[in-house]
Design an enzyme around this catalytic site. Structure first.
Site, PDB file in Angstrom:
ATOM      1  N   GLU A   1       0.835  -1.220   0.000  1.00 46.22           N
ATOM      2  CA  GLU A   1       0.000   0.000   0.000  1.00 46.22           C
ATOM      3  C   GLU A   1       0.859   1.256   0.000  1.00 46.22           C
ATOM      4  O   GLU A   1       0.687   2.155   0.829  1.00 46.22           O
ATOM      5  CB  GLU A   1      -0.957   0.000   1.201  1.00 46.22           C
ATOM      6  CG  GLU A   1      -2.016  -1.073   1.094  1.00 46.22           C
ATOM      7  CD  GLU A   1      -3.133  -0.954   2.135  1.00 46.22           C
ATOM      8  OE1 GLU A   1      -2.919  -0.328   3.179  1.00 46.22           O
ATOM      9  OE2 GLU A   1      -4.230  -1.499   1.887  1.00 46.22           O
TER      10      GLU A   1
ATOM     11  N   GLU B   1      -5.840  -8.223  -0.887  1.00 43.08           N
ATOM     12  CA  GLU B   1      -6.546  -7.942   0.375  1.00 43.08           C
ATOM     13  C   GLU B   1      -7.975  -7.539   0.065  1.00 43.08           C
ATOM     14  O   GLU B   1      -8.218  -6.776  -0.875  1.00 43.08           O
ATOM     15  CB  GLU B   1      -5.898  -6.793   1.175  1.00 43.08           C
ATOM     16  CG  GLU B   1      -4.575  -7.120   1.794  1.00 43.08           C
ATOM     17  CD  GLU B   1      -4.009  -5.976   2.638  1.00 43.08           C
ATOM     18  OE1 GLU B   1      -4.799  -5.191   3.200  1.00 43.08           O
ATOM     19  OE2 GLU B   1      -2.778  -5.876   2.703  1.00 43.08           O
TER      20      GLU B   1
HETATM   21  P1  P53 Z   1      -6.965  -2.364   9.442  1.00 43.58           P
HETATM   22  C1  P53 Z   1      -6.275   1.850   5.676  1.00 43.58           C
HETATM   23  C2  P53 Z   1      -7.172   1.710   4.633  1.00 43.58           C
HETATM   24  C3  P53 Z   1      -7.173   0.561   3.861  1.00 43.58           C
HETATM   25  C4  P53 Z   1      -6.257  -0.439   4.133  1.00 43.58           C
HETATM   26  O1  P53 Z   1      -6.723  -2.469   7.868  1.00 43.58           O
HETATM   27  C5  P53 Z   1      -5.365  -0.297   5.156  1.00 43.58           C
HETATM   28  C6  P53 Z   1      -5.366   0.845   5.937  1.00 43.58           C
HETATM   29  C7  P53 Z   1      -4.424   0.989   7.073  1.00 43.58           C
HETATM   30  O2  P53 Z   1      -5.123   0.984   8.259  1.00 43.58           O
HETATM   31  O3  P53 Z   1      -4.410  -1.217   5.452  1.00 43.58           O
HETATM   32  C8  P53 Z   1      -4.405  -2.505   4.879  1.00 43.58           C
HETATM   33  O4  P53 Z   1      -6.072  -3.360  10.062  1.00 43.58           O
HETATM   34  C9  P53 Z   1      -3.077  -3.106   5.232  1.00 43.58           C
HETATM   35  C10 P53 Z   1      -3.139  -4.138   6.305  1.00 43.58           C
HETATM   36  C11 P53 Z   1      -4.300  -3.835   7.230  1.00 43.58           C
HETATM   37  C12 P53 Z   1      -5.580  -3.978   6.424  1.00 43.58           C
HETATM   38  O5  P53 Z   1      -5.560  -3.150   5.278  1.00 43.58           O
HETATM   39  O6  P53 Z   1      -6.613  -0.964   9.772  1.00 43.58           O
HETATM   40  O7  P53 Z   1      -2.362  -3.594   4.123  1.00 43.58           O
HETATM   41  O8  P53 Z   1      -1.895  -4.197   6.940  1.00 43.58           O
HETATM   42  O9  P53 Z   1      -4.361  -4.609   8.360  1.00 43.58           O
HETATM   43  C13 P53 Z   1      -6.831  -3.693   7.216  1.00 43.58           C
HETATM   44  O10 P53 Z   1      -8.409  -2.691   9.656  1.00 43.58           O
END
Ligand code: P53
Length: 474
Positions: free
Chosen positions: A174, A372
């Site tokens: 990201e 993801e």
């Molecule tokens: P969490 C923000 C927006 C979209 C994805 O996020 C993001 C984030 C960062 O917070 O991160 C990605 O755990 C990232 C992972 C993360 C996952 O999305 O904040 O690649 O490390 O855990 C989910 O709910």
């Protein structure tokens, strides 16, 4: 129909599940100096590890010691692949050493062997919010050009050691989160940036991102030299930004915002910056240290595929006080009344996934990999001991349906799908345990209490069937 070799799996990142923050000579990473926050409460970035503070990533879910058990569960679900990252600080504990740490390499040898033994192909991110903390304190993180060489060394060591075990790689997770440069979390986790008074955050972000893009390109080139069969992608957080209305100014605002948020992918895949970015730098008096060699490196290391995360979409609208249509996440995003939101305020928009797959295909003409996607929610085990997470199944099902339409009806070339946090882990954004994504429940709470025992949620059996039928039975 999805291809027979479609890569169904799940995704995690080292710092969010491994724990073992000091095991095997591991050094401190940026994730080790962040406390836990909550929805609306930012994680605190502390000056080193301070006594009396709780750092959720230090133990995480102890995957470091339990990975065999966890991989057996992934295999039971039928995973074809497993996306994780290599913690940079296990391989180079401080980041600037000349020789790698053998204990760290051995851990990943054992982990990848365990995956392969179970018929699971590892998919590996090199830098997933895990920059060595020493590189932050001694070098200023990626504001320093030296970081390119440190990353390059790390990448080379990983490719040389693991190229026979790992075919699919990504460079920086990201990388474009930092487009939102006013949020400390994004610039710290992406680039190890800590700001001083008077810093031009935006200019420093563009510089750091530039060094990362060059470092990424160098890594791609090295990977191909070491083993031409390796596939190296970029990793973009893709949340499309819709216009609030069909008012032309809103549509233009949406387009300009998407340019600012996704130019990173242009550089990764074309080896050149789009003109709108360089024009923007000129207008803002942002001067980037950008050498001829950098340009040559960018062109020589374009990516093989676009890896991206998809959780949500955004909406923006024109603001007359913003005549240049400059993107600002805090100021210009508005609510979308057509889609619901999660408990953490994330807009749930499955059709947006199909839109994104089409957008990325049209723009980059490269294979795509959804690395993801998922639903962070509060899970409560029922009396029978199981989490009945129908809300998660609904979310994933709706997204997989749209993904299949993109493949079947729109002809998108898609390599695989790895839902985020296939086992409950520490949230990146908030540091919480209670924001859960997993098919596998982990008994641990926000304060760090719990037995760490694993158990199958309802979605575990559902996803098993999805994989078994190659997505036919949802
Ligand atoms: P969490 C923000 C927006 C979209 C994805 O996020 C993001 C984030 C960062 O917070 O991160 C990605 O755990 C990232 C992972 C993360 C996952 O999305 O904040 O690649 O490390 O855990 C989910 O709910």
């Amino acid at each position: 129909m999805l291809a027979k070799n479609f890569l169904w799996g799940g995704a995690v990142a080292a710092h969010q599940l491994e724990g073992g923050w000091k095991e095997g000579n591991k050094g401190l990473s940026v994730a080790d100096v962040m406390t836990a926050g909550a929805h609306g409460v930012e994680r605190e970035i502390t000056d080193g590890v301070l006594p009396g503070k709780y750092y959720p990533n230090h133990e995480a879910i102890d995957f470091y010691h339990r990975y065999k058990e966890d991989i057996a569960l992934f295999a039971e679900m039928g995973f074809k692949c497993f996306r994780t990252s290599i913690a940079w600080t296990r391989i180079f504990p401080k980041g600037d050493e000349l020789e790698p740490n053998e204990a760290g390499l051995q851990f990943y040898d054992a982990l990848f062997d365990e995956c392969l033994k179970n018929g699971i192909e590892p998919v590996i991110t090199l830098s997933h919010f895990e920059i060595p903390y020493h590189l932050v304190t001694q070098y200023g993180g990626f504001r320093n050009r030296k970081l390119i060489d440190f990353f390059e060394r790390f990448a080379r060591v990983c490719f040389e050691r693991f190229h026979q075990k790992v075919k699919y790689w990504m460079t920086f997770n990201e990388i474009n989160n930092q487009a939102n440069f006013n949020r400390d979390f994004t610039t710290f986790t992406n680039s190890g940036l800590v700001f001083n008074d008077g810093d031009n955050r935006e200019a420093i972000m563009y510089q750091a991102a530039h060094y990362e893009l060059v470092a990424s390109a160098r890594a791609v080139k090295i990977a191909h030299e070491i083993n031409p069969a390796l596939k190296v992608g970029c990793m973009i957080q893709f949340s499309p930004i819709y216009p609030a209305t069909c008012r032309p100014e809103d549509v233009l605002m949406s387009q300009k915002s998407m340019q600012k948020r996704f130019y990173f992918a242009d550089v990764h895949s074309f080896g050149r910056y789009p003109k709108h970015i360089t024009e923007y730098w000129t207008r803002k008096n942002i001067v980037i240290d950008f050498t001829e060699q950098d340009q040559a490196d960018l062109l020589a290391g374009t990516v093989d595929y676009i890896g991206f995360s998809y959780y949500m979409s955004f909406v923006t609208q024109y603001n007359p006080d913003n005549p240049y249509f400059d993107y600002g996440e805090e100021t210009d995003f508005v609510q979308n009344d057509f889609v619901p939101r999660s408990d953490w305020g994330w807009q749930i928009d499955p059709v947006g996934l199909r839109y994104s797959l089409n957008y990325l295909t049209d723009t980059y003409r490269l294979p795509l990999f959804i690395v993801e996607n998922g639903f962070g929610a509060i899970d409560e085990p029922s009396d029978d001991g199981m989490v009945h997470d129908d809300y998660r199944i609904d979310y994933l099902k709706a997204h997989i349906e749209q993904m299949k339409k993109a493949v079947d009806e729109d002809g998108v070339v898609l390599m695989g799908y790895t839902p985020w946090g296939c086992i409950d882990l520490v949230s990146a954004g908030t540091g919480e345990m209670k924001k859960r994504y997993g098919f596998i429940y982990v008994d641990k709470d926000n304060q760090g209490n719990g037995s760490l025992a694993r158990s199958r949620k309802k979605s575990f059996y559902w996803y098993q069937q999805v994989i078994q039928t190659n997505g036919e039975q949802l």
